[in-house]
Design a protein around this motif. Structure first.
Motif, short mmCIF file in Angstrom:
data_model
loop_
_atom_site.label_atom_id
_atom_site.label_comp_id
_atom_site.label_asym_id
_atom_site.label_seq_id
_atom_site.Cartn_x
_atom_site.Cartn_y
_atom_site.Cartn_z
N ALA A 41 0.83 -1.21 0.00
CA ALA A 41 0.00 0.00 0.00
C ALA A 41 0.86 1.26 0.00
O ALA A 41 0.52 2.25 -0.66
N LEU A 94 -12.33 -2.64 4.73
CA LEU A 94 -11.74 -3.42 3.64
C LEU A 94 -12.80 -3.82 2.61
O LEU A 94 -12.50 -3.93 1.42
N LEU A 97 -13.42 -0.71 0.32
CA LEU A 97 -12.32 -0.23 -0.51
C LEU A 97 -12.32 -0.73 -1.96
O LEU A 97 -12.00 0.04 -2.88
N LEU A 101 -11.26 1.56 -5.19
CA LEU A 101 -10.00 1.33 -5.91
C LEU A 101 -10.26 1.00 -7.38
O LEU A 101 -9.51 1.44 -8.26
N ALA A 125 -4.62 -4.13 -5.72
CA ALA A 125 -5.00 -3.62 -4.40
C ALA A 125 -6.47 -3.92 -4.11
O ALA A 125 -6.81 -4.28 -2.97
N ALA A 126 -7.33 -3.77 -5.10
CA ALA A 126 -8.76 -4.07 -4.89
C ALA A 126 -8.94 -5.55 -4.56
O ALA A 126 -9.69 -5.91 -3.63
N ALA A 129 -7.54 -6.23 -1.02
CA ALA A 129 -8.41 -5.74 0.04
C ALA A 129 -9.55 -6.72 0.29
O ALA A 129 -9.93 -6.98 1.44
N CYS A 180 -6.19 5.90 -2.11
CA CYS A 180 -4.94 5.16 -1.90
C CYS A 180 -4.43 5.36 -0.47
O CYS A 180 -3.90 4.42 0.14
N TYR A 183 -6.58 3.28 1.85
CA TYR A 183 -6.19 1.88 1.71
C TYR A 183 -4.97 1.59 2.58
O TYR A 183 -4.95 0.61 3.34
N ARG A 184 -3.97 2.45 2.52
CA ARG A 184 -2.77 2.26 3.34
C ARG A 184 -3.11 2.32 4.83
O ARG A 184 -2.64 1.49 5.62
N TRP A 186 -5.98 1.75 6.44
CA TRP A 186 -6.79 0.65 6.97
C TRP A 186 -6.04 -0.68 6.95
O TRP A 186 -6.21 -1.51 7.86
#
Length: 203
Positions: A41, A94, A97, A101, A125-126, A129, A180, A183-184, A186
């Protein structure tokens, strides 16, 4: 119910009894995944900034903190909540997200079509998550603390994704940066919360 199973409900009942081996392994696996995704992330956030052009990445640039419907950063009070409640909040974030994303990836495909690495990492990333959220839900279920019923896609997150797709260029870039960043935050928060379940981790 066995004595080991009883210890899951009341950890103080017998401190000499450890978690069931398969549950302990699942917790370690989920924590390791969260630890790895925390690194990914951070890399994703840096890569995203690199592809947005000026003023992104310039010293002193402070982008507006646009609100994201259905998702906010971990509250300052998060650390003071009971661990099961923290993990439920982690799982909910999560779950929110991936559509965000995905929306950022689609917008970046329009704005930066020659950045396939960034687009691939947003797609990853999606998916990651979703995987981490499902793993946290599994841990919660094993601990007898899961929310009832399946978790649908948060409608607010879906609406926010639609908003991101319709935003102008600069707001879309700022919103992508915000997503973004969330995301990092969480994934890192999830790693920290899971560390308290790992045998030998912080109390």
């Amino acid at each position: 119910m066995s004595r080991r199973e009883g210890s899951l409900e009341d950890p103080q009942a017998d401190s000499s009894v450890s978690l069931l081996p398969h549950l302990e392994a699942k917790i370690r696996q989920t924590h390791s995944l969260a630890h790895l995704l925390t690194k990914y992330a951070e890399q994703l956030l840096q890569e995203y900034v690199q592809h947005q052009g000026d003023p992104f990445g310039l010293p002193g640039f402070s982008p507006p903190r646009l609100p994201v419907a259905g998702l906010s950063a971990p509250a300052p009070s998060h650390a003071g909540l009971p661990l099961p409640e923290r993990l439920r909040l982690d799982a909910a974030a999560l779950a929110a997200l991936p559509p965000l994303l995905d929306a950022v990836r689609r917008r970046q495909a329009e704005l930066n079509p020659r950045a396939p690495r960034l687009l691939r990492h947003l797609e990853d990333a999606a998916r990651q998550a979703r995987a981490l959220g499902a793993a946290v839900e599994t841990v919660l279920a094993a601990l007898g603390a899961a929310a009832r019923g399946p978790r649908p896609e948060p409608p607010a997150a879906a609406a926010a994704a639609a908003t991101a797709a319709a935003a102008g260029v600069f707001p879309a870039k700022v919103l992508g940066l915000r997503v973004c960043g969330l995301y990092r935050e969480w994934v890192s928060r999830t790693e920290g919360d899971l560390s308290q379940l790992v045998p030998g981790g912080p109390a």
